[in-house]
Design an enzyme around this catalytic site. Structure first.
Site, PDB file in Angstrom:
ATOM      1  N   CYS A   4      49.184  55.925  41.863  1.00  0.00           N
ATOM      2  CA  CYS A   4      50.378  54.812  41.527  1.00  0.00           C
ATOM      3  C   CYS A   4      50.444  54.944  40.121  1.00  0.00           C
ATOM      4  CB  CYS A   4      50.035  53.411  42.340  1.00  0.00           C
ATOM      5  SG  CYS A   4      49.719  53.545  43.917  1.00  0.00           S
ATOM      6  N   GLY A  56      43.449  56.975  37.161  1.00  0.00           N
ATOM      7  CA  GLY A  56      43.690  57.986  38.182  1.00  0.00           C
ATOM      8  C   GLY A  56      44.630  57.193  39.340  1.00  0.00           C
ATOM      9  N   VAL A 101      50.165  51.931  52.452  1.00  0.00           N
ATOM     10  CA  VAL A 101      51.021  50.653  52.346  1.00  0.00           C
ATOM     11  C   VAL A 101      51.476  50.364  53.572  1.00  0.00           C
ATOM     12  CG1 VAL A 101      53.045  49.951  51.485  1.00  0.00           C
ATOM     13  CG2 VAL A 101      51.554  51.456  50.022  1.00  0.00           C
TER      14      VAL A 101
HETATM   15  C1  UGA Z   1      47.512  50.015  41.474  1.00  0.00           C
HETATM   16  C2  UGA Z   1      47.961  48.492  41.030  1.00  0.00           C
HETATM   17  O1  UGA Z   1      46.779  47.807  40.485  1.00  0.00           O
HETATM   18  C3  UGA Z   1      48.428  47.748  42.427  1.00  0.00           C
HETATM   19  O2  UGA Z   1      48.936  46.462  41.919  1.00  0.00           O
HETATM   20  C4  UGA Z   1      49.638  48.510  43.009  1.00  0.00           C
HETATM   21  O3  UGA Z   1      50.129  47.749  44.051  1.00  0.00           O
HETATM   22  C5  UGA Z   1      49.271  50.043  43.234  1.00  0.00           C
HETATM   23  O4  UGA Z   1      48.622  50.384  42.197  1.00  0.00           O
HETATM   24  C6  UGA Z   1      50.298  50.534  43.946  1.00  0.00           C
HETATM   25  O5  UGA Z   1      51.312  50.663  43.158  1.00  0.00           O
HETATM   26  O6  UGA Z   1      50.163  50.875  45.217  1.00  0.00           O
HETATM   27  P1  UGA Z   1      45.372  51.076  42.475  1.00  0.00           P
HETATM   28  O7  UGA Z   1      46.307  52.456  42.230  1.00  0.00           O
HETATM   29  O8  UGA Z   1      45.165  51.038  44.038  1.00  0.00           O
HETATM   30  O9  UGA Z   1      46.539  50.085  42.284  1.00  0.00           O
HETATM   31  O10 UGA Z   1      44.275  51.089  41.521  1.00  0.00           O
HETATM   32  P2  UGA Z   1      43.834  50.274  40.250  1.00  0.00           P
HETATM   33  O11 UGA Z   1      43.073  49.295  40.514  1.00  0.00           O
HETATM   34  O12 UGA Z   1      45.158  49.875  39.479  1.00  0.00           O
HETATM   35  O13 UGA Z   1      43.188  51.463  39.233  1.00  0.00           O
HETATM   36  C7  UGA Z   1      43.967  52.487  38.905  1.00  0.00           C
HETATM   37  C8  UGA Z   1      43.114  53.250  37.975  1.00  0.00           C
HETATM   38  O14 UGA Z   1      42.782  52.708  36.592  1.00  0.00           O
HETATM   39  C9  UGA Z   1      41.595  53.348  38.347  1.00  0.00           C
HETATM   40  O15 UGA Z   1      41.306  54.789  38.113  1.00  0.00           O
HETATM   41  C10 UGA Z   1      40.723  52.607  37.953  1.00  0.00           C
HETATM   42  O16 UGA Z   1      39.483  53.263  37.449  1.00  0.00           O
HETATM   43  C11 UGA Z   1      41.405  52.582  36.306  1.00  0.00           C
HETATM   44  N1  UGA Z   1      41.115  51.449  35.612  1.00  0.00           N
HETATM   45  C12 UGA Z   1      41.386  50.181  35.930  1.00  0.00           C
HETATM   46  C13 UGA Z   1      40.777  51.596  34.357  1.00  0.00           C
HETATM   47  O17 UGA Z   1      40.344  52.824  33.581  1.00  0.00           O
HETATM   48  N2  UGA Z   1      40.393  50.477  33.443  1.00  0.00           N
HETATM   49  C14 UGA Z   1      40.644  49.347  33.826  1.00  0.00           C
HETATM   50  O18 UGA Z   1      40.432  48.265  33.241  1.00  0.00           O
HETATM   51  C15 UGA Z   1      41.062  49.110  35.105  1.00  0.00           C
END
Ligand code: UGA
Length: 433
Positions: free
Chosen positions: A267, A264, A11
């Site tokens: 966050c 995963g 970050v």
């Molecule tokens: C998340 C949030 O999306 C951000 O907005 C936030 O700023 C960030 O956390 C944080 O707090 O720093 P991030 O952890 O980078 O971002 O990843 P995401 O894109 O949210 O994905 C998280 C997980 O959900 C991944 O494992 C992804 O594969 C999974 N996912 C995502 C699903 O299983 N299905 C979906 O439809 C979308």
């Protein structure tokens, strides 16, 4: 404006580099001297598209620098960002010790400047923190003898996603600024003025809550769709068609409705647990949020059980796990479903190979990551897709089929077309289809 960013992790670094790109003079501080040395040479210790180029560009034009010396960095800074980690503790609550330490360090630095006329600094919390942290930071400074007129505390949560963090920063859906005075609000608004974003001005506690609730809602969407996928699987309905159709309702929205092996990362799991704890401390049992994390944890167990059910005897069977990073576009493996899956498959008695375009180690003892996807597939009885890297969709599936011992695919992200895979001679199993 002159900016100091405490913490050169994910970050902090994205924030520092992007603010430098927007025209501020930024000094990033980190206690790890090796990290500082490597960052000063323009090398980033993790993979994030566009970040290294941005750091190098701003190093060259003198708008970003790195140091371990907070006094030096904070001395002339108008704004000090706190961007340190708040990892989960055993009970799921957030460990705020690094934020407390950073606030204490700022207090010490400001004490040395106390005699300076008109001393005023804005301390901005970027770390994801429990509601009420702004008050704690204020107390730490006041207790150290820093008068209230010399500082303002602001909460400015980040909403960056790994893999698209630079573009998320530059094109935000909204910028949340939690402050208790308009002077601080105006100054932080100035930092972001060229982004032309929707800016929300609120109090500090509300800003802190918005961050937890944003991530918890995203997690809830994923667990919701995974629960529906588990029902679909039993009644012969395809979740991708259901999710696609409900997502067209603008009140629901298309995003974060991809069923699979669950979420995963550092966050979503952490922030849901932390919000459960915030609720608990306030005397409320957050039943839905608890369920969100529980469904997520079970989703990978179900996937492993499905593979196990297909192979009555695991001994002598080999599974290729494709994708190790918790999501595409990053080399981050924190809370990665792939690692949980590999451990489970190994414990079930399967031999396991794995491959990821960005992660070169399996991070599971006894499992070696292959250099190439086809090497990982060699002699395997099944391939399990766990991270939806775009290059996996472009595989030469004929070569993959010929390389594998048995043409079986378990698609943990519903990223492949079942009809096309079956035409290509694969047995295909998705999640909820
Ligand atoms: C998340 C949030 O999306 C951000 O907005 C936030 O700023 C960030 O956390 C944080 O707090 O720093 P991030 O952890 O980078 O971002 O990843 P995401 O894109 O949210 O994905 C998280 C997980 O959900 C991944 O494992 C992804 O594969 C999974 N996912 C995502 C699903 O299983 N299905 C979906 O439809 C979308």
């Amino acid at each position: 404006m002159k900016i100091c960013v405490i913490g050169s992790g994910y970050v902090g670094l994205v924030t520092g580099a992007c603010l430098a790109n927007l025209g501020s003079h930024v000094t990033c501080v980190d206690k790890d001297p090796e990290k500082i040395e490597s960052l000063s040479a323009g090398h980033i210790h993790f993979f994030e598209p566009g970040l290294e180029e941005m750091v190098k560009f701003n190093l060259k034009n003198g708008r970003i620098s790195f140091t371990s010396d907070l006094d030096r960095a904070a001395k002339d800074a108008d704004v000090i960002f706190i961007a340190v980690g708040t990892p989960p503790k055993r009970d799921g609550s957030a460990d705020i010790s690094s934020v407390v330490r950073a606030a204490g360090d700022i207090a010490k630095t400001m004490k040395k400047l106390k005699s300076r006329k008109g001393l005023y600094k804005i301390i901005v919390n970027k770390s994801t923190v429990p509601v009420g942290m702004g008050d704690i930071v204020t107390k730490i400074l006041k207790r150290s003898g820093i008068p209230g007129r010399s500082f303002s505390v602001v909460s400015n949560p980040e909403f960056l996603s790994e893999g698209s963090a630079v573009s998320d920063f530059m094109n935000p859906d909204r910028i949340v600024i939690g402050a208790s005075d308009t002077k601080a609000f105006d100054a932080i608004t100035q930092l972001y003025r060229s982004l032309n974003a929707h800016i929300i001005f609120t109090d500090i506690k509300t800003a802190e809550m918005i961050k937890y609730v944003s991530n918890s809602f995203l997690a809830t969407k994923i667990s919701f769709v995974n629960e529906i996928a588990n029902i679909c699987e039993r009644i012969g309905v395809d979740i991708t068609a259901v999710a696609g159709a409900i997502g067209l309702d603008q009140r629901i929205g298309k995003k974060f409705l991809n069923a699979g092996v669950g979420y995963g990362g550092s966050c979503l799991p952490k922030d849901v647990s932390a919000l459960v704890n915030v609720a608990k401390n306030a005397g409320y049992r957050a039943q839905l949020l608890k369920g969100v994390n529980e469904i997520n944890e079970k989703q990978i167990d179900r996937f492993a059980a499905r593979i196990r059910a297909y192979f009555p005897g695991a001994a002598g069977k080999k599974i290729a796990v494709l994708g190790i990073a918790f999501k595409p576009g990053t080399d981050d493996i924190r809370e990665a479903p792939s690692i949980k899956l590999m451990k489970k498959l190994k414990a079930m008695g399967f031999a396991v190979s794995c491959f990821d375009p960005a992660v070169k180690k399996s991070h599971v003892p006894g499992i070696t990551a292959s250099e190439d996807v086809y090497c990982a597939l060699k002699g395997c009885d099944a391939a399990a897709f766990v991270t939806e890297w775009p290059q996996f969709k472009q595989l030469n599936f004929e070569l993959a089929r010929n390389t594998m011992k048995k043409p079986v695919i378990f698609d943990g992200r519903n990223m492949l077309n079942p009809g096309v895979m079956r035409e290509q001679g694969f047995k295909y199993f998705g999640v909820g289809r």
